[in-house]
Structures are given as structure tokens and as C-alpha cells.
Design a protein around this motif. Structure first.
Motif, PDB file in Angstrom:
ATOM      1  N   TRP A 143       0.801  -1.220   0.000  1.00 36.00           N
ATOM      2  CA  TRP A 143       0.000   0.000   0.000  1.00 36.00           C
ATOM      3  C   TRP A 143       0.838   1.277   0.000  1.00 36.00           C
ATOM      4  CZ3 TRP A 143      -0.892   4.299   3.113  1.00 36.00           C
ATOM      5  CH2 TRP A 143      -1.925   5.134   2.658  1.00 36.00           C
ATOM      6  N   PRO A 144       1.851   1.439   0.861  1.00 35.15           N
ATOM      7  CA  PRO A 144       2.589   2.710   0.835  1.00 35.15           C
ATOM      8  C   PRO A 144       3.189   3.028  -0.538  1.00 35.15           C
ATOM      9  CG  PRO A 144       3.080   1.520   2.841  1.00 35.15           C
ATOM     10  CD  PRO A 144       2.302   0.578   1.963  1.00 35.15           C
ATOM     11  N   GLY A 145       3.837   2.035  -1.173  1.00 35.12           N
ATOM     12  CA  GLY A 145       4.431   2.288  -2.476  1.00 35.12           C
ATOM     13  C   GLY A 145       3.398   2.543  -3.551  1.00 35.12           C
ATOM     14  N   TRP A 146       2.306   1.769  -3.529  1.00 36.47           N
ATOM     15  CA  TRP A 146       1.241   1.957  -4.524  1.00 36.47           C
ATOM     16  C   TRP A 146       0.570   3.313  -4.345  1.00 36.47           C
ATOM     17  CZ3 TRP A 146      -3.902   2.738  -3.300  1.00 36.47           C
ATOM     18  CH2 TRP A 146      -4.769   2.829  -4.410  1.00 36.47           C
ATOM     19  N   TYR A 147       0.270   3.690  -3.110  1.00 39.09           N
ATOM     20  CA  TYR A 147      -0.409   4.963  -2.845  1.00 39.09           C
ATOM     21  C   TYR A 147       0.452   6.141  -3.306  1.00 39.09           C
ATOM     22  CZ  TYR A 147      -3.077   8.447  -0.115  1.00 39.09           C
ATOM     23  OH  TYR A 147      -3.832   9.526   0.284  1.00 39.09           O
ATOM     24  N   ALA A 148       1.738   6.064  -3.032  1.00 38.02           N
ATOM     25  CA  ALA A 148       2.641   7.136  -3.469  1.00 38.02           C
ATOM     26  C   ALA A 148       2.667   7.245  -4.988  1.00 38.02           C
ATOM     27  CB  ALA A 148       4.044   6.891  -2.927  1.00 38.02           C
ATOM     28  N   GLU A 149       2.830   6.101  -5.651  1.00 36.52           N
ATOM     29  CA  GLU A 149       3.037   6.115  -7.103  1.00 36.52           C
ATOM     30  C   GLU A 149       1.777   6.432  -7.886  1.00 36.52           C
ATOM     31  OE1 GLU A 149       4.790   3.218 -10.667  1.00 36.52           O
ATOM     32  OE2 GLU A 149       4.780   2.529  -8.580  1.00 36.52           O
ATOM     33  N   HIS A 150       0.618   5.997  -7.390  1.00 35.89           N
ATOM     34  CA  HIS A 150      -0.597   6.100  -8.199  1.00 35.89           C
ATOM     35  C   HIS A 150      -1.685   6.997  -7.617  1.00 35.89           C
ATOM     36  CE1 HIS A 150       0.961   3.061 -10.873  1.00 35.89           C
ATOM     37  NE2 HIS A 150       1.197   2.275  -9.830  1.00 35.89           N
ATOM     38  N   ARG A 151      -1.557   7.442  -6.356  1.00 36.72           N
ATOM     39  CA  ARG A 151      -2.608   8.270  -5.770  1.00 36.72           C
ATOM     40  C   ARG A 151      -2.101   9.601  -5.229  1.00 36.72           C
ATOM     41  NH1 ARG A 151      -4.950   5.323  -8.444  1.00 36.72           N
ATOM     42  NH2 ARG A 151      -6.780   4.024  -7.985  1.00 36.72           N
ATOM     43  N   ARG A 175       8.638  13.963   0.172  1.00 34.04           N
ATOM     44  CA  ARG A 175       9.133  13.536   1.483  1.00 34.04           C
ATOM     45  C   ARG A 175       8.087  12.699   2.208  1.00 34.04           C
ATOM     46  NH1 ARG A 175      11.379  18.805   1.598  1.00 34.04           N
ATOM     47  NH2 ARG A 175       9.790  19.589   3.031  1.00 34.04           N
ATOM     48  N   VAL A 176       6.826  13.093   2.103  1.00 32.53           N
ATOM     49  CA  VAL A 176       5.767  12.282   2.701  1.00 32.53           C
ATOM     50  C   VAL A 176       5.762  10.884   2.091  1.00 32.53           C
ATOM     51  CG1 VAL A 176       3.267  11.998   2.960  1.00 32.53           C
ATOM     52  CG2 VAL A 176       4.307  14.246   3.308  1.00 32.53           C
ATOM     53  N   CYS A 177       5.858  10.824   0.769  1.00 35.84           N
ATOM     54  CA  CYS A 177       5.842   9.515   0.095  1.00 35.84           C
ATOM     55  C   CYS A 177       7.013   8.644   0.550  1.00 35.84           C
ATOM     56  CB  CYS A 177       5.870   9.704  -1.416  1.00 35.84           C
ATOM     57  SG  CYS A 177       4.310  10.346  -2.084  1.00 35.84           S
ATOM     58  N   LEU A 180       6.081   7.120   3.888  1.00 31.93           N
ATOM     59  CA  LEU A 180       4.811   6.403   4.000  1.00 31.93           C
ATOM     60  C   LEU A 180       4.931   5.054   4.715  1.00 31.93           C
ATOM     61  CD1 LEU A 180       2.840   7.144   0.707  1.00 31.93           C
ATOM     62  CD2 LEU A 180       2.134   7.647   3.055  1.00 31.93           C
ATOM     63  N   PRO A 181       6.009   4.289   4.525  1.00 30.36           N
ATOM     64  CA  PRO A 181       6.089   3.034   5.277  1.00 30.36           C
ATOM     65  C   PRO A 181       5.983   3.224   6.785  1.00 30.36           C
ATOM     66  CG  PRO A 181       7.669   3.015   3.484  1.00 30.36           C
ATOM     67  CD  PRO A 181       7.119   4.411   3.547  1.00 30.36           C
ATOM     68  N   ASP A 182       6.468   4.360   7.290  1.00 33.52           N
ATOM     69  CA  ASP A 182       6.374   4.642   8.727  1.00 33.52           C
ATOM     70  C   ASP A 182       5.043   5.284   9.100  1.00 33.52           C
ATOM     71  OD1 ASP A 182       9.018   3.742   9.164  1.00 33.52           O
ATOM     72  OD2 ASP A 182       9.801   5.692   8.534  1.00 33.52           O
ATOM     73  N   LEU A 183       4.413   5.986   8.158  1.00 34.86           N
ATOM     74  CA  LEU A 183       3.177   6.716   8.441  1.00 34.86           C
ATOM     75  C   LEU A 183       1.927   5.878   8.250  1.00 34.86           C
ATOM     76  CD1 LEU A 183       4.073  10.055   6.588  1.00 34.86           C
ATOM     77  CD2 LEU A 183       3.868   9.768   9.073  1.00 34.86           C
ATOM     78  N   ARG A 286       2.648  18.711   5.527  1.00 36.13           N
ATOM     79  CA  ARG A 286       3.626  19.162   6.535  1.00 36.13           C
ATOM     80  C   ARG A 286       3.281  18.648   7.922  1.00 36.13           C
ATOM     81  NH1 ARG A 286       3.432  24.780   3.351  1.00 36.13           N
ATOM     82  NH2 ARG A 286       5.329  24.545   2.078  1.00 36.13           N
ATOM     83  N   SER A 287       1.996  18.580   8.201  1.00 32.74           N
ATOM     84  CA  SER A 287       1.565  18.026   9.496  1.00 32.74           C
ATOM     85  C   SER A 287       1.935  16.553   9.600  1.00 32.74           C
ATOM     86  CB  SER A 287       0.053  18.215   9.647  1.00 32.74           C
ATOM     87  OG  SER A 287      -0.393  17.653  10.859  1.00 32.74           O
ATOM     88  N   ALA A 288       1.761  15.802   8.507  1.00 33.69           N
ATOM     89  CA  ALA A 288       2.126  14.389   8.517  1.00 33.69           C
ATOM     90  C   ALA A 288       3.628  14.217   8.737  1.00 33.69           C
ATOM     91  CB  ALA A 288       1.708  13.730   7.204  1.00 33.69           C
ATOM     92  N   LEU A 289       4.419  15.082   8.104  1.00 37.22           N
ATOM     93  CA  LEU A 289       5.873  14.993   8.269  1.00 37.22           C
ATOM     94  C   LEU A 289       6.281  15.273   9.702  1.00 37.22           C
ATOM     95  CD1 LEU A 289       7.089  16.745   5.004  1.00 37.22           C
ATOM     96  CD2 LEU A 289       7.340  14.327   5.593  1.00 37.22           C
ATOM     97  N   SER A 290       5.553  16.134  10.373  1.00 32.86           N
ATOM     98  CA  SER A 290       5.910  16.476  11.765  1.00 32.86           C
ATOM     99  C   SER A 290       5.744  15.276  12.696  1.00 32.86           C
ATOM    100  CB  SER A 290       5.049  17.639  12.257  1.00 32.86           C
ATOM    101  OG  SER A 290       3.704  17.236  12.479  1.00 32.86           O
TER     102      SER A 290
END
Length: 293
Positions: A143-151, A175-177, A180-183, A286-290
Motif C-alpha cells: 500500500w505505501p508504495g502503490w499509494y505514493a506512485e498512483h494516488r 518527502r511524505v511519500c 509512508l512506510p512509517d506513516l 507538513r503536518s504528517a511529516l511532523s
């Protein structure tokens, strides 16, 4: 090849051709969908899709959602590549009991699952749509890789190309993408998503049951549907979520992940509607990165 006769059809003519029933009335409407009355007094909704594959994607999505026997959707009464006819839903007022039942049914819909993240509904095209924006259904198993690449990243690029996002701002989403594995929280199997679950696509039936319309259905993470409901507001959302949690509890930390799942609809809206949504997406990113330091 375009069928010129069908190209000149109005909604009433399309409804009669696709259902095989005479039309006795229609509400004046310049856009789509339009309400048409078939003989016997049966009201139906007639929707035209001009983009290639748009009707096929929507019909496949409605049928895939209906097959879960969970949240109800309007029945498809006829369609071709240009037109779709569905039953008209008599609507009423939202109420807490209906909202609670909707949450339970939405959990059951998600649990019906999908073969992969990004899986298109059976018979649906890979090149589909979310609203008026293109949406590519390309399968992936992470999911993290797919969500980054396609969504996320396709809409970041689209917003940059249109000038809605500045090139330097794209790095925030990149940076969020990368994180994503950690988020993303605990891994979950692909869920059967409506995919465009904002309040305008939730019909509160006069019979006390919710119907969902206008899907951008695909296999995804179940929290994406819930995050979109929260983003654009939903009557009695607390009761919807309570019904959902009773049926299929969400992993701890969901509230910290809401913004990650909202990036998809926010970036789609940035591409379609401009800078205001881009700024909102930047704030969420930015909130997610924090959260990861």
C-alpha cells in the motif's frame, strides 16, 4: 467510431433506448444527470459520460459495490459507452440510526476486499476517473508504495504542470511519500473502496438506508474512504464511525493517519479546482511529516 445518432440523443431518448420503455416525462435539465420518468411512473436518473471509458468505469464500480451486499447502490437499468440509466433514489433527512447502520455497512463493504491495491472492478478499465480527473487503476501489493506512485505523485505532477503547485512545493509531498512506510500504520489487505466518498455521493434514502453514487471504485486502504468522509463533512459522522468501529475496529493511531489518506482527494481537487486545495494539501503534508520528526 462515434455513433452520430447517439451523439444527438437527449436523456429521454437515451433512457427509452437503453431500457426499452417509453418515456412519459423529464425534468428540464441542461446538465447531467437528468431525471426522466418511464411509462408507469417509474423515475430514473440518466447520466452522460463523454470521456472514453467513463460510463464503463462507473457501471463496473456500481456493480462491484453492489456485489458486496453491504452498502446499497442504485441499480443500473441500462448503459452503453455514452449513457447510463439508474434507478432514482427517494431521499430523506439524515438521522443517527441510519448513520450508524451506514457505518456498519461500509465496514462490510470494505471487508469484501479486492485482489490488489489499485485493482479495477471486474470489467472496469484501468484508465478510470475520480470526478472529472483521470485515475489510473494499476495493481500493486504494497500500500505505501502503490499509494505514493498512483494516488499522490501523479496529482502532484499535474498540479505543478498547471501552475497550481510551485515546483519547490512538490518536494514536501515527495518527502511524505518516502516516509509512508512509517506513516501508514499496520499493513492491511486491500479493501473494496467506493473511492470518492464525499458527502455529495452519500444519499440518505427516505426508507432509512444510505445509497452510494458516483464511485471511483478500486482496491485500496479502508481508511481512505473514511478520511474523505471526514474531510468534506458528513451528517452524524460520529455515528457512522461508531457503527464502523463496532463492526471492524480500526488499527490504533488512525487519527494520526487521517491526513495521509486525505492527500489523495485534496490533490485531486487541487488539479481540478486550484490553489486553495493545493495549500490545504501542503498543510496536511507538513503536518504528517511532523509526526515522524
Amino acid at each position: 467510431m462515434v455513433n452520430r445518432d447517439e451523439d444527438r440523443e437527449d436523456p429521454g431518448q437515451a433512457a427509452s433506448r437503453l431500457t426499452g420503455r417509453p418515456v412519459t416525462g423529464a425534468r428540464a435539465a441542461s446538465g447531467s444527470p437528468a431525471e426522466v420518468t418511464l411509462d408507469g411512473g417509474t423515475p430514473v436518473m440518466v447520466k452522460r459520460g463523454d470521456a472514453p471509458g467513463a460510463v464503463r468505469a462507473e457501471v463496473a464500480g456500481l456493480r462491484w459495490l453492489a456485489a458486496a451486499d453491504a452498502v446499497r447502490v442504485p441499480a443500473v437499468l441500462g448503459h452503453d459507452e455514452r449513457w447510463m440509466v439508474t434507478e432514482r433514489v427517494a431521499t430523506g433527512r439524515p438521522d443517527p440510526e441510519a448513520a450508524h447502520h451506514f457505518g456498519q455497512a461500509l465496514a462490510a463493504l470494505h471487508a469484501a476486499g479486492a485482489s490488489d491495491f489499485g485493482a479495477a472492478p471486474p470489467g472496469g478499465p484501468e484508465d478510470a476517473f475520480i470526478g472529472l480527473a483521470p485515475m489510473r487503476n494499476t495493481p500493486g501489493d504494497d500500500w505505501p508504495g502503490w499509494y505514493a506512485e498512483h494516488r499522490v505523485l501523479p496529482y502532484v505532477r499535474g498540479a505543478v504542470d498547471s501552475g497550481t503547485l510551485r515546483p519547490g512545493e512538490a518536494a514536501v509531498f515527495e518527502r511524505v511519500c518516502a516516509r509512508l512506510p512509517d506513516l501508514a500504520g499496520p499493513a492491511e489487505p486491500p479493501a473494496r473502496l467506493h473511492g470518492d466518498l464525499w458527502n455529495g455521493n452519500v444519499l440518505w434514502g427516505a426508507d432509512g438506508e444510505v445509497r452510494l453514487i458516483d464511485p471511483a471504485a478500486h482496491g485500496g486502504h479502508r481508511e481512505t474512504d473514511l478520511a474523505m468522509l471526514q474531510l468534506f463533512g458528513c451528517p452524524h459522522l460520529d455515528r457512522v464511525l461508531a457503527g464502523y468501529e463496532e463492526t471492524a475496529p480500526l488499527a490504533p493511531g488512525r487519527h494520526d493517519r487521517v491526513g495521509v489518506h486525505q492527500l489523495f482527494p485534496l490533490l485531486v481537487h487541487a488539479v481540478l479546482f486550484g490553489r486553495g486545495y493545493a495549500e490545504q494539501a501542503l498543510t496536511v503534508a507538513r503536518s504528517a511529516l511532523s509526526l515522524t520528526g
